[in-house]
Design a protein around this motif. Structure first.
Motif, PDB file in Angstrom:
ATOM      1  N   LEU A 176      12.310  30.859  60.001  1.00 32.44           N
ATOM      2  CA  LEU A 176      12.492  29.816  58.985  1.00 32.44           C
ATOM      3  C   LEU A 176      11.381  29.899  57.941  1.00 32.44           C
ATOM      4  O   LEU A 176      10.210  30.153  58.276  1.00 32.44           O
ATOM      5  CB  LEU A 176      12.502  28.431  59.627  1.00 32.44           C
ATOM      6  N   ASP A 177      11.732  29.678  56.687  1.00 33.09           N
ATOM      7  CA  ASP A 177      10.766  29.659  55.582  1.00 33.09           C
ATOM      8  C   ASP A 177      10.246  28.226  55.460  1.00 33.09           C
ATOM      9  O   ASP A 177      10.974  27.317  55.054  1.00 33.09           O
ATOM     10  CB  ASP A 177      11.454  30.106  54.289  1.00 33.09           C
ATOM     11  N   VAL A 178       8.989  28.018  55.841  1.00 33.24           N
ATOM     12  CA  VAL A 178       8.450  26.665  56.003  1.00 33.24           C
ATOM     13  C   VAL A 178       7.251  26.442  55.091  1.00 33.24           C
ATOM     14  O   VAL A 178       6.358  27.283  55.013  1.00 33.24           O
ATOM     15  CB  VAL A 178       8.024  26.437  57.476  1.00 33.24           C
ATOM     16  N   ALA A 179       7.226  25.282  54.419  1.00 33.41           N
ATOM     17  CA  ALA A 179       6.053  24.870  53.641  1.00 33.41           C
ATOM     18  C   ALA A 179       5.171  23.976  54.508  1.00 33.41           C
ATOM     19  O   ALA A 179       5.672  23.224  55.343  1.00 33.41           O
ATOM     20  CB  ALA A 179       6.490  24.114  52.390  1.00 33.41           C
ATOM     21  N   VAL A 180       3.869  24.065  54.294  1.00 34.73           N
ATOM     22  CA  VAL A 180       2.906  23.291  55.082  1.00 34.73           C
ATOM     23  C   VAL A 180       2.076  22.413  54.141  1.00 34.73           C
ATOM     24  O   VAL A 180       1.533  22.897  53.147  1.00 34.73           O
ATOM     25  CB  VAL A 180       1.969  24.225  55.878  1.00 34.73           C
ATOM     26  N   ILE A 181       2.007  21.118  54.462  1.00 31.84           N
ATOM     27  CA  ILE A 181       1.216  20.181  53.657  1.00 31.84           C
ATOM     28  C   ILE A 181       0.359  19.336  54.599  1.00 31.84           C
ATOM     29  O   ILE A 181       0.883  18.573  55.406  1.00 31.84           O
ATOM     30  CB  ILE A 181       2.126  19.218  52.844  1.00 31.84           C
ATOM     31  N   HIS A 182      -0.970  19.490  54.506  1.00 33.31           N
ATOM     32  CA  HIS A 182      -1.874  18.608  55.248  1.00 33.31           C
ATOM     33  C   HIS A 182      -3.244  18.591  54.579  1.00 33.31           C
ATOM     34  O   HIS A 182      -3.468  19.277  53.575  1.00 33.31           O
ATOM     35  CB  HIS A 182      -1.970  18.992  56.730  1.00 33.31           C
ATOM     36  N   GLY A 183      -4.148  17.782  55.111  1.00 32.81           N
ATOM     37  CA  GLY A 183      -5.453  17.590  54.476  1.00 32.81           C
ATOM     38  C   GLY A 183      -6.310  18.835  54.423  1.00 32.81           C
ATOM     39  O   GLY A 183      -7.260  18.911  53.645  1.00 32.81           O
ATOM     40  N   GLY A 184      -5.995  19.835  55.263  1.00 35.28           N
ATOM     41  CA  GLY A 184      -6.771  21.065  55.253  1.00 35.28           C
ATOM     42  C   GLY A 184      -6.372  22.028  54.163  1.00 35.28           C
ATOM     43  O   GLY A 184      -7.053  23.029  53.922  1.00 35.28           O
ATOM     44  N   VAL A 185      -5.264  21.727  53.471  1.00 31.25           N
ATOM     45  CA  VAL A 185      -4.803  22.568  52.359  1.00 31.25           C
ATOM     46  C   VAL A 185      -5.559  22.143  51.099  1.00 31.25           C
ATOM     47  O   VAL A 185      -5.661  20.952  50.806  1.00 31.25           O
ATOM     48  CB  VAL A 185      -3.271  22.413  52.153  1.00 31.25           C
ATOM     49  N   THR A 186      -6.098  23.088  50.346  1.00 36.05           N
ATOM     50  CA  THR A 186      -6.870  22.743  49.154  1.00 36.05           C
ATOM     51  C   THR A 186      -5.980  22.040  48.124  1.00 36.05           C
ATOM     52  O   THR A 186      -4.758  22.216  48.122  1.00 36.05           O
ATOM     53  CB  THR A 186      -7.473  24.007  48.506  1.00 36.05           C
ATOM     54  N   SER A 187      -6.611  21.268  47.258  1.00 38.58           N
ATOM     55  CA  SER A 187      -5.856  20.521  46.238  1.00 38.58           C
ATOM     56  C   SER A 187      -5.012  21.452  45.372  1.00 38.58           C
ATOM     57  O   SER A 187      -3.848  21.162  45.062  1.00 38.58           O
ATOM     58  CB  SER A 187      -6.808  19.730  45.339  1.00 38.58           C
ATOM     59  N   ARG A 188      -5.609  22.578  45.020  1.00 37.93           N
ATOM     60  CA  ARG A 188      -4.893  23.527  44.158  1.00 37.93           C
ATOM     61  C   ARG A 188      -3.657  24.084  44.878  1.00 37.93           C
ATOM     62  O   ARG A 188      -2.571  24.161  44.301  1.00 37.93           O
ATOM     63  CB  ARG A 188      -5.841  24.661  43.768  1.00 37.93           C
ATOM     64  N   GLU A 189      -3.856  24.480  46.137  1.00 34.46           N
ATOM     65  CA  GLU A 189      -2.752  25.022  46.923  1.00 34.46           C
ATOM     66  C   GLU A 189      -1.679  23.963  47.163  1.00 34.46           C
ATOM     67  O   GLU A 189      -0.480  24.230  47.118  1.00 34.46           O
ATOM     68  CB  GLU A 189      -3.292  25.557  48.264  1.00 34.46           C
ATOM     69  N   ARG A 190      -2.138  22.719  47.412  1.00 31.29           N
ATOM     70  CA  ARG A 190      -1.191  21.630  47.676  1.00 31.29           C
ATOM     71  C   ARG A 190      -0.315  21.380  46.447  1.00 31.29           C
ATOM     72  O   ARG A 190       0.891  21.184  46.567  1.00 31.29           O
ATOM     73  CB  ARG A 190      -1.950  20.358  48.068  1.00 31.29           C
ATOM     74  N   ARG A 191      -0.939  21.402  45.257  1.00 33.05           N
ATOM     75  CA  ARG A 191      -0.162  21.184  44.032  1.00 33.05           C
ATOM     76  C   ARG A 191       0.868  22.300  43.828  1.00 33.05           C
ATOM     77  O   ARG A 191       1.998  22.047  43.406  1.00 33.05           O
ATOM     78  CB  ARG A 191      -1.105  21.098  42.819  1.00 33.05           C
ATOM     79  N   ARG A 192       0.463  23.542  44.165  1.00 36.33           N
ATOM     80  CA  ARG A 192       1.390  24.667  44.036  1.00 36.33           C
ATOM     81  C   ARG A 192       2.575  24.509  44.988  1.00 36.33           C
ATOM     82  O   ARG A 192       3.742  24.685  44.590  1.00 36.33           O
ATOM     83  CB  ARG A 192       0.660  25.988  44.336  1.00 36.33           C
ATOM     84  N   VAL A 193       2.273  24.157  46.235  1.00 42.17           N
ATOM     85  CA  VAL A 193       3.338  23.989  47.230  1.00 42.17           C
ATOM     86  C   VAL A 193       4.251  22.823  46.843  1.00 42.17           C
ATOM     87  O   VAL A 193       5.475  22.899  46.983  1.00 42.17           O
ATOM     88  CB  VAL A 193       2.739  23.779  48.642  1.00 42.17           C
ATOM     89  N   MET A 194       3.659  21.751  46.323  1.00 41.50           N
ATOM     90  CA  MET A 194       4.457  20.593  45.892  1.00 41.50           C
ATOM     91  C   MET A 194       5.450  20.996  44.797  1.00 41.50           C
ATOM     92  O   MET A 194       6.608  20.570  44.806  1.00 41.50           O
ATOM     93  CB  MET A 194       3.550  19.472  45.373  1.00 41.50           C
ATOM     94  N   ARG A 195       4.974  21.815  43.854  1.00 41.56           N
ATOM     95  CA  ARG A 195       5.873  22.278  42.784  1.00 41.56           C
ATOM     96  C   ARG A 195       7.039  23.066  43.372  1.00 41.56           C
ATOM     97  O   ARG A 195       8.188  22.901  42.958  1.00 41.56           O
ATOM     98  CB  ARG A 195       5.104  23.140  41.774  1.00 41.56           C
TER      99      ARG A 195
END
Length: 439
Positions: free
Chosen positions: A269-288
């Motif tokens: 499965l192609d899975v996205a990961v979002i948690h506090g250990g993900v950097t702000s920049r990476e989190r914004r990219r994944v959110m997009r």
């Protein structure tokens, strides 16, 4: 266009922070509590599931922090490690947006105390969040210097009392300035909590907020036992059977999120990961990418997932029952929006029974389900044995050794008319008992 939270005269960085996590309109408790905290009043907040309580106190307190003073300014206690960690994640997200550094630290049992003491020798945090026992240890070791803090929050005070931590919280509060501001949040206000409130609060305002709605009518709310099953395998099967448009899988900690995501990725499965250990920049990219529907499956912690505000979320899976039950409605509320159908699935084990009961007491009804032969089917209510036991106790709530002996004998020697004999014996005993009462 002005942001609805600007009515509270919050610093610009706080508006940026809550915009990032998808806050559009303040909740009822935020509308009532933020202005009162900003006035400097002691406050008791009573609210139920999904009220938005955490940011109701974090936002006005962060608004008062002076980053130029490197001293403890806010002390927050929570009765469990999980709750303390969730508060830490929420506070850290706000602090990330401050133009000047605001230090937030968590002091939680089970972590390296000596390392924390060494760090505190060099720098005191602006915001100290933790479990009562560990915070008190650090205070009594003269490592955490809370005497400078004008603000204290006791979160989940009734749970703090139930778990036996109120004495530690009392000792922490006694070290704070006399003219500080005390904020207490609790689902209920037990009588045993009253002495603490009277000791540390000056004419507190009491704000009680009831939830208008719990879960949308369009959401099917399933409950599935994990007993004897591989949980990641179960989640994989639920995702691949259910044909979700977009599925959010929630876990309580970033380690558990990583574990689930890794297990699902191994199965293709192609899975996205979002948690506090993900950097702000990476989190914004994944959110997009999530908003662009590049991912069908997202595994996340509660606070990190706040910015995922998409109408097409068809499935929510609670891989764990949230430790902070406020988050249950936040999670389930992601699906079934705008009268669209949605499915919420909560996985639970024997240790989660009490938390499930608390959720049910909030007016939430579960449909018991199980995965059988590749299909999701209805199953028995988990309380059926207790209910049967309760019915039996209503019929016969006394132990009679003579009748008990006859029953044992009946099982060994099943003869015609033996059950009738037992019933006659019971009736005779009831009549005798009634005669004795009349005398």
């Amino acid at each position: 266009m002005t942001h609805p939270f600007e009515r509270f005269n919050l610093n610009e960085y706080l508006i940026e922070a809550i915009t990032e996590i998808g806050f559009k309109e303040p909740t009822d408790i935020q509308k009532k509590i933020i202005p009162e905290i900003s006035k400097g009043r002691d406050l008791i907040g009573q609210s139920q599931t999904g009220s938005g309580k955490t940011h109701a106190f974090l936002l006005p307190l962060f608004n008062q922090i002076d980053p130029d003073k490197q001293e403890v300014q806010v002390v927050i206690t929570a009765p469990s490690r999980e709750l303390a960690d969730q508060l830490y994640q929420a506070a850290s997200q706000l602090a990330e947006h401050s133009p000047k550094e605001i230090t937030v630290q968590a002091y939680i049992g089970g972590t390296d105390k000596n390392r924390q003491i060494e760090r505190l020798k060099n720098k005191q945090p602006h915001v100290a969040i933790g479990t009562p026992g560990r915070m008190l240890d650090l205070i009594e070791a003269n490592a955490l210097l809370t005497h400078t803090a004008p603000y204290m929050v006791v979160d989940e005070a009734d749970m703090t009392l139930d778990m036996g931590f109120l004495e530690d919280v009392d000792k922490i509060a006694s070290r704070l300035p006399d003219k500080g501001q005390m904020l207490v949040f609790s689902a209920t206000i037990p009588q045993k909590l009253q002495p603490f409130l009277k000791k540390y609060m000056q004419n507190p305002i009491i704000i009680e907020v009831e939830n208008e709605t719990v879960i949308a009518d369009t959401v099917e709310n399933w409950l599935i036992s994990t007993k004897g099953r591989n949980e990641i395998e179960l989640i994989y099967n639920l995702l691949t059977i259910g044909q979700p448009y977009l599925a959010l899988i929630f876990a309580n900690t970033k380690d558990r999120v990583d574990e689930i995501a890794s297990g699902l990725k191994q199965q293709g499965l192609d899975v996205a990961v979002i948690h506090g250990g993900v950097t702000s920049r990476e989190r914004r990219r994944v959110m997009r990418q999530i908003h662009n529907l590049d991912y069908q499956y997202v595994v996340a912690t509660d606070l990190a997932a706040r910015g995922i505000d998409i109408e097409g979320i068809s499935h929510v899976i609670n891989a764990e029952v949230p430790q902070d039950l406020d988050f249950f409605v936040h999670r389930v509320g992601r699906t079934g929006r705008n009268q669209l159908k949605g499915t919420a699935i909560t996985l639970y084990g024997p240790d989660d029974e009490k938390d499930i009961e608390v959720i049910e007491q909030k007016g939430i009804t579960f449909q018991p389900k199980e995965l059988k032969n590749g299909e999701i089917v209805d199953t028995y209510d988990r309380k059926r044995r207790e209910q049967r036991k309760g019915q039996n106790q209503k019929v016969e709530n006394t132990f009679d050794p003579e009748i008990h002996g006859m029953r044992k004998k009946a099982k060994k020697n099943i003869k015609p008319g033996y059950k009738k004999k037992i019933e006659r014996k019971k009736q005779e005993k009831r009549k005798k008992a009634n005669r004795l009462k009349k005398r």
